[in-house]
Scaffold this motif. Structure first.
Motif, PDB file in Angstrom:
ATOM      1  N   PHE A  40       0.843  -1.193   0.000  1.00  0.00           N
ATOM      2  CA  PHE A  40       0.000   0.000   0.000  1.00  0.00           C
ATOM      3  C   PHE A  40       0.883   1.249   0.000  1.00  0.00           C
ATOM      4  N   GLU A  41       0.380   2.297  -0.638  1.00  0.00           N
ATOM      5  CA  GLU A  41       1.043   3.594  -0.588  1.00  0.00           C
ATOM      6  C   GLU A  41      -0.009   4.671  -0.357  1.00  0.00           C
ATOM      7  N   LEU A  42       0.289   5.573   0.582  1.00  0.00           N
ATOM      8  CA  LEU A  42      -0.638   6.611   0.992  1.00  0.00           C
ATOM      9  C   LEU A  42       0.102   7.939   1.028  1.00  0.00           C
ATOM     10  N   SER A  43      -0.513   8.983   0.467  1.00  0.00           N
ATOM     11  CA  SER A  43       0.186  10.257   0.357  1.00  0.00           C
ATOM     12  C   SER A  43      -0.820  11.388   0.259  1.00  0.00           C
ATOM     13  N   ASP A  83       0.889  12.501  -6.997  1.00  0.00           N
ATOM     14  CA  ASP A  83       1.933  11.725  -7.688  1.00  0.00           C
ATOM     15  C   ASP A  83       2.810  10.949  -6.712  1.00  0.00           C
ATOM     16  N   PHE A  84       2.413  10.923  -5.425  1.00  0.00           N
ATOM     17  CA  PHE A  84       3.119  10.174  -4.373  1.00  0.00           C
ATOM     18  C   PHE A  84       4.585  10.606  -4.251  1.00  0.00           C
ATOM     19  N   SER A  85       4.808  11.908  -4.401  1.00  0.00           N
ATOM     20  CA  SER A  85       6.188  12.408  -4.379  1.00  0.00           C
ATOM     21  C   SER A  85       6.549  13.088  -3.065  1.00  0.00           C
ATOM     22  N   GLY A  86       5.572  13.226  -2.156  1.00  0.00           N
ATOM     23  CA  GLY A  86       5.826  13.974  -0.931  1.00  0.00           C
ATOM     24  C   GLY A  86       6.720  13.243   0.053  1.00  0.00           C
ATOM     25  N   GLY A 130       6.172  12.911   3.190  1.00  0.00           N
ATOM     26  CA  GLY A 130       5.391  12.214   4.199  1.00  0.00           C
ATOM     27  C   GLY A 130       4.682  10.974   3.683  1.00  0.00           C
ATOM     28  N   ASN A 131       5.078  10.476   2.514  1.00  0.00           N
ATOM     29  CA  ASN A 131       4.433   9.273   1.973  1.00  0.00           C
ATOM     30  C   ASN A 131       4.576   8.092   2.926  1.00  0.00           C
ATOM     31  N   MET A 132       3.564   7.251   2.940  1.00  0.00           N
ATOM     32  CA  MET A 132       3.629   5.989   3.673  1.00  0.00           C
ATOM     33  C   MET A 132       3.618   4.849   2.670  1.00  0.00           C
ATOM     34  N   LEU A 133       4.646   4.051   2.671  1.00  0.00           N
ATOM     35  CA  LEU A 133       4.751   2.874   1.809  1.00  0.00           C
ATOM     36  C   LEU A 133       4.886   1.656   2.704  1.00  0.00           C
ATOM     37  N   SER A 134       3.896   0.780   2.659  1.00  0.00           N
ATOM     38  CA  SER A 134       3.931  -0.393   3.527  1.00  0.00           C
ATOM     39  C   SER A 134       4.875  -1.443   2.974  1.00  0.00           C
ATOM     40  N   ARG A 135       5.295  -2.337   3.818  1.00  0.00           N
ATOM     41  CA  ARG A 135       5.963  -3.527   3.311  1.00  0.00           C
ATOM     42  C   ARG A 135       4.885  -4.457   2.743  1.00  0.00           C
ATOM     43  N   GLY A 147      -7.647  17.230   4.987  1.00  0.00           N
ATOM     44  CA  GLY A 147      -7.344  17.498   3.591  1.00  0.00           C
ATOM     45  C   GLY A 147      -7.493  16.259   2.741  1.00  0.00           C
ATOM     46  N   LYS A 148      -7.084  16.386   1.485  1.00  0.00           N
ATOM     47  CA  LYS A 148      -7.238  15.284   0.535  1.00  0.00           C
ATOM     48  C   LYS A 148      -6.048  14.332   0.639  1.00  0.00           C
ATOM     49  N   TRP A 149      -6.355  13.053   0.580  1.00  0.00           N
ATOM     50  CA  TRP A 149      -5.344  11.998   0.604  1.00  0.00           C
ATOM     51  C   TRP A 149      -5.515  11.112  -0.625  1.00  0.00           C
ATOM     52  N   TYR A 150      -4.393  10.525  -1.067  1.00  0.00           N
ATOM     53  CA  TYR A 150      -4.372   9.639  -2.229  1.00  0.00           C
ATOM     54  C   TYR A 150      -3.755   8.306  -1.818  1.00  0.00           C
ATOM     55  N   TRP A 151      -4.277   7.222  -2.361  1.00  0.00           N
ATOM     56  CA  TRP A 151      -3.693   5.921  -2.044  1.00  0.00           C
ATOM     57  C   TRP A 151      -3.849   4.964  -3.215  1.00  0.00           C
ATOM     58  N   ARG A 152      -3.004   3.942  -3.191  1.00  0.00           N
ATOM     59  CA  ARG A 152      -3.026   2.906  -4.219  1.00  0.00           C
ATOM     60  C   ARG A 152      -2.442   1.632  -3.622  1.00  0.00           C
ATOM     61  N   PHE A 153      -2.543   0.565  -4.355  1.00  0.00           N
ATOM     62  CA  PHE A 153      -2.009  -0.720  -3.890  1.00  0.00           C
ATOM     63  C   PHE A 153      -1.510  -1.507  -5.091  1.00  0.00           C
ATOM     64  N   ARG A 154      -0.686  -2.480  -4.797  1.00  0.00           N
ATOM     65  CA  ARG A 154      -0.232  -3.398  -5.838  1.00  0.00           C
ATOM     66  C   ARG A 154       0.041  -4.760  -5.236  1.00  0.00           C
TER      67      ARG A 154
END
Length: 847
Positions: A75-78, A82-85, A87-92, A108-115
């Motif tokens: 997971f990635e949360l920012s 564009d997930f460039s900040g 303070g991004n959170m990238l899980s294992r 505020g607004k948050w963005y997330w994705r998964f793979r």
């Protein structure tokens, strides 16, 4: 009288609506929503996204199981698209379908994705980017990361009850004077008396043995006498040679009991077992964990709205097994981490419930009580964070008292609601005592002062004998105790004439739930129960002796068994899609009000595979003759009031695309005396010495009938718990076929010696005692309702743009709004409200 009004009240209402602005503009006269469900039974839609409701900060990230394409998800949360900040959170990569940020998310607004990520390290493409908006009004509850728990756990000398260790030495010194000492010794003796030496299938008795183990363990931990520990060892030595089959383990209750029997004995008596015996115990515990983890838990539990048994027992028991093995076996370590993350994401009550009420039925709260105490107590100790600060725990004491008052039959909902018992299970008393002791909950404290049967409970006795007692006894309810409470997330409202005088309390309970029906709840959208002096005046009917027999399917669980509505004889399916919602609630000293919308509840046939199988297995057809099928219903809104202290008013609005027969339902434990000319319905409770009078008003003709027979009678051979299968009385007011209808009902409940007020009726204006009620009953006109107390001028208005309140004229923001003028916390004020939108966590459009 001082009116605190207008501009502030309106702004407050507008702000409240905007904070829940899921759909943009509020549809004040909401009919069928664009949602197929508010919550998905099996998650199909990633959460959270724009249009879905955030229940807690931080919100867990949830991914449907079918979106997982390999062994793990990352997971990635920012706050950057564009997930460039920084303070991004990238899980294992993790083998489950959830991610907890474990930190407060800023507004505020948050963005997330998964793979997906394979076990060999291959990274699949990232999913689409999803977004959500965190606002400051979302309750905050932050838990530490799992490594914090692990670090603390590694230094503990004991694990299963490590949260008691700091007080254990002091408790041992004082145990002889403890009020439960003799009960502990008596229970310990029961364990000592057990003998399975001649039994060739000892594994069949795991459930009985785990009860004995609990009693022996409590006695040993406090007394440190070898006789108790040696008996625990003997139980296991009887058990180990007995083969445990996969079929036995497929019973999740059995598997959980066996896991705890082994784990508790393993930790408590470790040095008393041989290395070979310890290895056998370890392998059997690992087998149980393995049997459930991949196939029932990981990927499934976080994505199922609520898996009853696994949450009730199995999660706790498997967590306990993993606790004693986590540093020896990777699979136990992995399950322990999963359990911690699952609890953070979806506990204590679905993750989408901050009310304290139990969505799966009042009675079934008891089955969850030990888990609801144990796991947060364990996690609080191991992380240094108080898990009982979750909003649900702040409300559970009040919810317990409201839904099952002292010396009363349950006023709530769900399987087991009919238990003619004013003393709920002992574990409920034990949980209330825990809330009083640990949280200082005033409602639980008041309940505990009345019901002290917790002293007979074995499961939490070790806790009670070790932890300090509450500092003070509380014998009264809070001074600002409201007459009514709205459990909004769950869709319930409960109003009381006087909770403190519980022996003479009139209690109105109403349900219209976003969680729909099914599981251990029934098809009860827009249904009400009314209790007086601890017994039903009108209530849900039938008997819960079997989860799926014909009586259960066609009477007990079906809409026809409850105080709501049938459309052409059709009820609500057993489905989460058959949802309702309480869209308004206002209350004061004189009037308690809410508005339920069940326009989506009459939505066809059951769609859940379990219920489809259950019907097939019982040979019951989901036919129109049996009360199942599509309906043309477009609107069913029920306004319901408790006019304090002794009157209930119901105003129903119904509409359909084509003409239908409207069957208005009312159920009583005693027969009705029916005056068909005046539509006057009278019941008399001889035992509790009160009379109830209900009267229906409508412009449409109706035929009123009653019967004391069920569609399918309960099977007496299944009444193995001593149920008294008395007939109950089912009244149906069948209104002539039409596209629209309005029904006004006035109910008066009076103890002996007080006569119900006569109701005068002229046009749409009625007078009942001190109350004046004006209701628009012509279905061709817009709905309208006005209620006023002639003495104190408490006023309710709906459907009118301007309202006279006392000597003032009040202009509403919209004529469809509800207005209440009443005394609240000693001050008279005006409250105004329009519909609050539903709070979805699934797809935000019909699929």
């Amino acid at each position: 009288m001082n009116i605190i009004n207008s501009l502030f009240s309106k702004r407050l209402c507008v702000c409240l609506l905007l904070s829940f602005g899921v759909f943009g503009a509020v549809n004040i006269m909401a009919q069928k929503q664009s949602l197929s469900t508010v919550h998905e039974n099996e998650r199909r839609t990633p959460y959270p996204q724009i249009g879905q409701t955030l229940y807690i900060n931080p919100a867990p990230l949830l991914v449907p199981k079918n979106r997982k394409q390999a062994d793990c998800l990352q997971f990635e949360l920012s706050q950057q698209k564009d997930f460039s900040g920084e303070g991004n959170m990238l899980s294992r990569p993790v083998p489950w379908c959830m991610f907890n940020p474990h930190q407060k998310l800023s507004a505020g607004k948050w963005y997330w994705r998964f793979r997906s990520v394979s076990s060999s390290g291959e990274n699949f493409p990232w999913s689409e980017t999803m977004e959500f908006v965190m606002t400051d009004d979302v309750p905050t509850f932050v838990t530490p990361t799992f490594d914090v728990l692990l670090k603390k756990l590694s230094g503990e000398t004991s694990r299963l009850n490590c949260f008691l260790d700091d007080k254990l030495g002091e408790a041992r010194q004082k145990m002889y004077t403890h009020p439960e000492y003799n009960r502990m010794i008596t229970s310990g003796r029961e364990g000592l008396a057990a003998n399975y030496s001649t039994d060739t299938l000892v594994s069949n008795h795991a459930t009985a043995m785990v009860d004995l183990c609990e009693k022996l363990h409590t006695a040993y931990v406090l007394t440190q006498r070898d006789v108790y520990a040696n008996k625990m060892v003997q139980l296991i030595r009887w058990m180990l040679p007995s083969r445990v089959t996969d079929r036995q383990l497929s019973n999740d209750f059995y598997a959980g009991d066996l896991a705890y029997l082994l784990a508790c004995s393993y930790e408590t008596c470790y040095d008393r077992f041989t290395p070979q015996e310890r290895n056998q115990m370890e392998q059997l515990m690992l087998r149980i964990i393995g049997h459930y983890y991949k196939s029932h838990f990981a990927g499934s539990m976080e994505n199922h709205i609520f898996n009853n048994h696994l949450w009730q027992f199995t999660l706790r028991r498997l967590t306990q097994a993993s606790l004693v093995l986590y540093d020896k076996y990777p699979e136990a370590h992995e399950f322990l981490e999963y359990a911690y993350e699952l609890w953070t994401a979806r506990a204590p009550a679905t993750g989408f419930n901050r009310d304290g009420i139990w969505i799966n039925g009042t009675c079934y709260f008891s089955a969850n009580a030990i888990t609801l105490y144990y796991l947060p107590a364990l996690f609080s100790h191991l992380t240094g964070t108080d898990f009982f600060q979750h909003p649900w725990y702040k409300g559970v004491g009040k919810a317990m008292v409201y839904s099952w008052p002292p010396h009363s039959i349950s006023v709530g909902w769900g399987d087991g609601h009919e238990q003619m018992n004013d003393k709920p299970l002992i574990i409920r008393s034990a949980f209330a005592e825990f809330l009083h002791r640990e949280l200082g909950d005033p409602y639980a404290a008041w309940f505990t002062g009345i019901d002290q049967r917790y002293l007979m409970d074995d499961e939490m006795r070790l806790y009670r004998m070790v932890r300090p007692e509450a500092k003070e006894k509380i014998t009264t309810l809070p001074a600002n105790e409201p007459k009514a409470t709205w459990f909004r997330d769950c869709g319930e409202m409960i109003a009381n004439s006087n909770m403190a005088d519980y022996q003479n309390n009139l209690c109105l309970s109403f349900r219209s739930s976003p969680f729909g029906s099914g599981s251990h709840t029934q098809s009860t959208q827009n249904a009400f129960n009314l209790h007086f002096r601890g017994v039903p005046v009108y209530g849900s009917t039938g008997y819960y002796m079997n989860f799926t027999d014909p009586h259960n399917l066609l009477d007990y669980r079906h809409t026809r068994g409850h105080n709501t509505l049938l459309v052409d004889g059709i009820g609500q399916p057993f489905s989460i899609k058959a949802y309702g919602d309480i869209v308004r609630m206002l209350g004061g000293e004189n009037i308690s009000y809410c508005l339920g919308d069940a326009s989506n509840a009459y939505c066809g046939l059951n769609d859940y595979p379990m219920w489809i199988r259950n019907f097939a297995n019982q040979g019951v057809e989901e036919s129109r003759e049996n009360g199942f099928g599509e309906t043309p219903l477009t609107l069913y809104r029920r306004h319901i009031f408790l006019l304090h202290p002794d009157k209930v008013v119901i105003y129903d609005e119904m509409e359909a695309k084509s003409s239908v027969r409207w069957d208005w339902l009312l159920h009583s434990p005693v027969p009705f005396a029916i005056d068909k000319d005046t539509k006057l319905l009278t019941t008399r409770n001889e035992a509790k010495q009160f009379t109830s009078v209900a009267q229906l008003f409508s412009n449409q003709a109706c035929d009123i009938t009653q019967t004391d027979q069920f569609v399918v009678a309960p099977d007496i051979t299944k009444a193995v718990r001593g149920e008294k299968l008395a007939n109950q009385w089912h009244l149906t007011a069948s209104f002539a076929s039409s596209k629209r209808n309005r029904i006004l009902t006035i109910i008066q409940v009076q103890p002996d010696g007080i006569k119900a007020a006569d109701i005068s009726h002229e046009g749409n204006r009625l007078q009942c005692g001190d109350w004046v009620i004006e209701a628009e009953l012509n279905a061709k006109n817009p709905a309208k309702l006005f209620i006023e107390n002639r003495v104190n001028k408490a006023t309710f208005s709906y459907g009118t743009k301007k309202v006279s309140v006392g000597d003032h004229e009040y202009s509403l923001s919209a004529k469809e709004a509800s207005l209440l003028y009443d005394c609240v916390n000693g001050q008279w004020k005006v409250q105004e409200m329009t519909d609050i939108p539903v709070q979805p966590t699934g797809a935000i459009s019909k699929q």
